[in-house]
Each structure stands twice: as structure tokens, then as C-alpha cells.
Design a protein around this motif. Sequence first.
Motif, PDB file in Angstrom:
ATOM      1  N   VAL A  84      42.368  16.562  71.633  1.00 56.30           N
ATOM      2  CA  VAL A  84      42.170  15.528  70.660  1.00 56.30           C
ATOM      3  C   VAL A  84      41.357  15.872  69.477  1.00 56.30           C
ATOM      4  O   VAL A  84      40.051  16.284  69.820  1.00 56.30           O
ATOM      5  CB  VAL A  84      42.201  14.179  71.429  1.00 56.30           C
ATOM      6  CG1 VAL A  84      42.166  13.005  70.205  1.00 56.30           C
ATOM      7  CG2 VAL A  84      43.117  13.819  72.272  1.00 56.30           C
ATOM      8  N   VAL A 140      39.387  13.648  66.465  1.00 56.56           N
ATOM      9  CA  VAL A 140      38.927  12.539  65.834  1.00 56.56           C
ATOM     10  C   VAL A 140      38.458  12.414  64.603  1.00 56.56           C
ATOM     11  O   VAL A 140      37.309  12.925  64.321  1.00 56.56           O
ATOM     12  CB  VAL A 140      38.170  11.297  66.682  1.00 56.56           C
ATOM     13  CG1 VAL A 140      38.092   9.983  65.912  1.00 56.56           C
ATOM     14  CG2 VAL A 140      38.757  11.195  68.145  1.00 56.56           C
ATOM     15  N   ILE A 178      36.015   5.179  69.310  1.00 57.60           N
ATOM     16  CA  ILE A 178      37.139   6.312  69.682  1.00 57.60           C
ATOM     17  C   ILE A 178      36.597   7.471  70.433  1.00 57.60           C
ATOM     18  O   ILE A 178      37.213   7.988  71.385  1.00 57.60           O
ATOM     19  CB  ILE A 178      37.867   6.576  68.434  1.00 57.60           C
ATOM     20  CG1 ILE A 178      38.429   5.272  67.602  1.00 57.60           C
ATOM     21  CG2 ILE A 178      39.053   7.513  68.933  1.00 57.60           C
ATOM     22  CD1 ILE A 178      38.996   5.510  66.315  1.00 57.60           C
ATOM     23  N   LEU A 195      37.359   8.218  74.407  1.00 54.76           N
ATOM     24  CA  LEU A 195      38.039   9.539  74.849  1.00 54.76           C
ATOM     25  C   LEU A 195      37.086  10.447  75.773  1.00 54.76           C
ATOM     26  O   LEU A 195      37.780  11.288  76.621  1.00 54.76           O
ATOM     27  CB  LEU A 195      38.538  10.195  73.577  1.00 54.76           C
ATOM     28  CG  LEU A 195      39.864   9.708  72.717  1.00 54.76           C
ATOM     29  CD1 LEU A 195      39.948  10.441  71.485  1.00 54.76           C
ATOM     30  CD2 LEU A 195      41.013   9.831  73.695  1.00 54.76           C
ATOM     31  N   LEU A 250      37.750  17.941  73.055  1.00 56.19           N
ATOM     32  CA  LEU A 250      37.904  16.640  72.003  1.00 56.19           C
ATOM     33  C   LEU A 250      36.971  17.000  71.030  1.00 56.19           C
ATOM     34  O   LEU A 250      35.655  17.451  71.174  1.00 56.19           O
ATOM     35  CB  LEU A 250      37.435  15.657  72.955  1.00 56.19           C
ATOM     36  CG  LEU A 250      36.700  14.301  72.463  1.00 56.19           C
ATOM     37  CD1 LEU A 250      38.015  13.718  71.522  1.00 56.19           C
ATOM     38  CD2 LEU A 250      36.231  13.245  73.414  1.00 56.19           C
ATOM     39  N   ILE A 276      43.670  11.848  65.566  1.00 52.91           N
ATOM     40  CA  ILE A 276      43.663  10.479  65.228  1.00 52.91           C
ATOM     41  C   ILE A 276      42.657  10.316  64.022  1.00 52.91           C
ATOM     42  O   ILE A 276      41.522  10.914  63.731  1.00 52.91           O
ATOM     43  CB  ILE A 276      42.818   9.811  66.465  1.00 52.91           C
ATOM     44  CG1 ILE A 276      43.684   9.816  67.716  1.00 52.91           C
ATOM     45  CG2 ILE A 276      42.594   8.378  65.852  1.00 52.91           C
ATOM     46  CD1 ILE A 276      42.900   9.289  69.080  1.00 52.91           C
ATOM     47  N   GLY A 296      46.060   1.823  68.779  1.00 49.83           N
ATOM     48  CA  GLY A 296      46.123   3.037  69.200  1.00 49.83           C
ATOM     49  C   GLY A 296      46.958   3.348  70.741  1.00 49.83           C
ATOM     50  O   GLY A 296      47.731   2.447  70.879  1.00 49.83           O
ATOM     51  N   MET A 346      42.969   7.674  79.823  1.00 45.91           N
ATOM     52  CA  MET A 346      42.786   7.943  78.458  1.00 45.91           C
ATOM     53  C   MET A 346      42.742   6.607  77.547  1.00 45.91           C
ATOM     54  O   MET A 346      43.763   5.998  77.545  1.00 45.91           O
ATOM     55  CB  MET A 346      43.845   8.914  77.834  1.00 45.91           C
ATOM     56  CG  MET A 346      43.620   9.457  76.418  1.00 45.91           C
ATOM     57  SD  MET A 346      45.010  10.291  75.576  1.00 45.91           S
ATOM     58  CE  MET A 346      46.031   8.990  75.182  1.00 45.91           C
ATOM     59  N   ALA A 348      42.471   5.889  73.907  1.00 45.12           N
ATOM     60  CA  ALA A 348      42.714   6.458  72.363  1.00 45.12           C
ATOM     61  C   ALA A 348      42.439   5.367  71.415  1.00 45.12           C
ATOM     62  O   ALA A 348      43.484   5.021  70.809  1.00 45.12           O
ATOM     63  CB  ALA A 348      43.686   7.553  72.160  1.00 45.12           C
TER      64      ALA A 348
END
Length: 451
Positions: free
Chosen positions: A10, A12, A26, A30, A38, A68, A130, A138, A140
Motif C-alpha cells: 500500500v 498513502v 491512515i 496501516l 507500506l 490511497i 476507506g 487492516m 485503511a
Amino acid sequence: MKSFLQPESVAVVGASSDPRKGGYAIVSNLKEKFSDRLYPVNPGSREVCGLPCFRDVTDLPEPVELAIIFVPSESVPDVLEGCASKGIRRVMIQSAGFAETGKRGLELQNRCKQIAEKANMRLWGPNCMGIVNGCSGMVASFIRTDAWQGRLRCGDVSLIVQSGMLSAGFLVQIMNEGYFGVSKACSIGNRCDVNECDLLEYFRDDPETGVVAMYLESVSDAARFRKAITALNKPVLLLKGGTTSRGADAARSHTASLAQDSALAEGFFRQIGIHRAFDFLELADLTKAVTLWKGKTGGKGVGVVTFSGASATVATDHLIQQGMDVPFLSEQCKSALAQIFPSWAEVENPVDLWPAIERTGRMSAYRTALELIINESCVDAIFVHAYVDSTILAPLSEALEVLQQTGKAAALWVIGDANAIKMLRTRVEAMKIPLFTEIVRAVRAISLLAG
């Protein structure tokens, strides 16, 4: 949908090193799930939550499975272009400021959709909270980390909510009150691409989803929605906003929805077997009941066992108004019940146990009455009323254990000491008996059993 709900990497975009900002929350959330892969992205920060921060999505070491976006709306198209060039195919836009704000916002949203379509990219949102995956852990979302830590419990209920901040608040209340465990909680916002039908189709084959509860302001595609609900073959509960003209106006300013004709919509929902709720707490109530009653039989006949003539009368009125029945008991059952009552007492459904409690004691009276009533062929469900305090908690809990021996659904309404009620809730809901503190809320749940 799996890349949204169970991503392995992921990014962000709009990550923040300021703990007061959503972009910080966020990443912080996560980080509870991801030990690596991440990636915070923000040109103004070198580090976020102890993780190295990248200037741009094009600088990422890999094309992440999910990006995201939490930046000002006017910057989103440029971020999407960067995602497209990096080969990122799943993007969630949590930023607001799109179609819900009017013509200019709609144009911006359409521009984002065009970029996504050209890049074969799926978009979630915009204007959403989200995703929370209660089973994988998780989160998110920009929901505060301390709001869910230690409270998020895995269950088989998946939520689809066409909202942003409301879905966050609703989820926090569900966790704090312990209504039910959560499989997936999905805030879909403006639904410029991913919508409720995509999720319903995914939940059909998701072994972690047993019940679906939704808040929608409109249905994206009625034909596809019908097909998805039919194929799902799992209980579905729906709270729909915008059922009045003013409500529809509010929906347009909230998530840019066009609410359908209310009467036609209600007929449509009944036809495809959706259970309707008309308030957020009612949605939580009904979802909890359906979850606990899975595998139990249903029907309109309700046996009421109470400690009070007044609560018996009120409950009967509500049950009848909801299309349920409070049937007369068989002579054999009444004769057996008479053995625990004084000779002057008349016994019928609802069964007011107070004279029997005075004569034989609370546990004996409740247990005997319940053992007899659950075997009545005219009774499809049991509605038990009780007063509870610390001295009554143990004997009442023991008496209610008899309800575990039947395939018929049961619900409990109680009044009394708040701490004792809280302890009793834990005990009886482990027995698959939902507890309510308002008769009308209990009856609405019981009415689901009519089919």
C-alpha cells in the motif's frame, strides 16, 4: 476487489508527519498491519510514522497493489496520472470535494474517472472513509488509531456504507457497544467506479462474510443489484437514505446520489428479500439479531414470558403492529404451567410469571415456563422479559440456558441495573440470544423472523 480488501502492498499519497492530520492516521493505522511494503508519499516529509517517505508515487520501489489518495481534490488527477505511469491499478480516493459539491466537483470527478478508464484502473470513492478488514486487522482509513485498537473484533458481518464520516462513527459505536464482529467495513462514498454491486458480488464467495448490512442513498444499477443479492444467498439488511424529497436533496449534497422513487424502491427491496432498517441503531440491532439467529427457525408466532403485566401488554401491541402473532397456548401447556402458579392465577400467552416467581423462585419459574413454551407448536420464537440486578444475574442466566436446547430463536428485553445488564448481555449473547433495553427495538428484530 481483493486488491482493495486484502492488499499486500500500500502507498498513502498525502501521508503526514503531523499526528493531528488524517494523512498521519491512515499510515499509523496501516502500520499496525504492515511490517513492510507500506509507503508514505509526501514531497514535504522525509519520514512518517518511522517509515521513509517518498516524494512521488513514481519514486516508489514497486507498483503497489493499492494506492490511497488523501490530498486536496484539485491535486488528485495529477496523482492518478502518476499512479497510471507507475502501473498501479487499484486506487482509493479518500479526499472530498468532488461530485457532492456541485458542477465543478462533478467535472473533477469525471476527469479522474477518465484517467482511470484509460489506464485500466479501478477507483474506490472519492469522498469516503476507506476500508476496515476486521479479520486481517487492516484499517485503511483516517479513523483515529486509538478509536479502534483493542475494540476491533473479527466477525462475519460485512458493511457497505455510502458515506464517509458517518461510517467511521457508526463503526466506532458498533465496536464500543460490542454489537457484532466485523468482517469488512467498506465506505464507498460517491461511487464513481466501485459500487455496492461490486462488493456484493465479492462477498458471495467470501467465506468471512455471512451477513451484509448496508446504508445506501441510491442503487447504482437495479438489475445488477437484484442479480447480486439473489446470488449472494446471505442475509442482507438495508438502511436507505433519501426516501423523502428533502432527504433526497440532502443525499445529493452528501454523496451526489439520485434517490429513486420511494414506493417503487420499497417494493423492489421486499421482492428480493432484503430486511429493511429505518435508523442506524436499528440497522445495528437487526444485524446483531440476524447474526445470532443464523441456523434458527422463524415464523410469526411469539411466546412472551415476562415479569410484568404492563410489559406483556406493550410487547403484544408492538408484536401485532409488526405483523406478528401472540398465539393462545394449548390446554396441555396451560395445565402444566398452572403447576407453578397459585390456584387463583389464570395462565395464557403472554405468560406473566410474577405470581409463579413469588411461589417457586425466579430461576424455577423462568426455567419451567421456557421449557414448556418452547415445545408449543404454535410458538415460533420466544420473547423473554426480565428485571436484572447483581442478585438476579446468576439465576436468570442459568434459567435462560434452556433456550440453547431449541432451534427456535429467542430475544431478551431487560431493565434494571446498568452494570448487571452489561454482564448479562455478554452471557446471553454467547447463547445466541440478542439482548435489548427497549421493547420496540426487540420487537423490530423479532419481526424479521416472519420471513
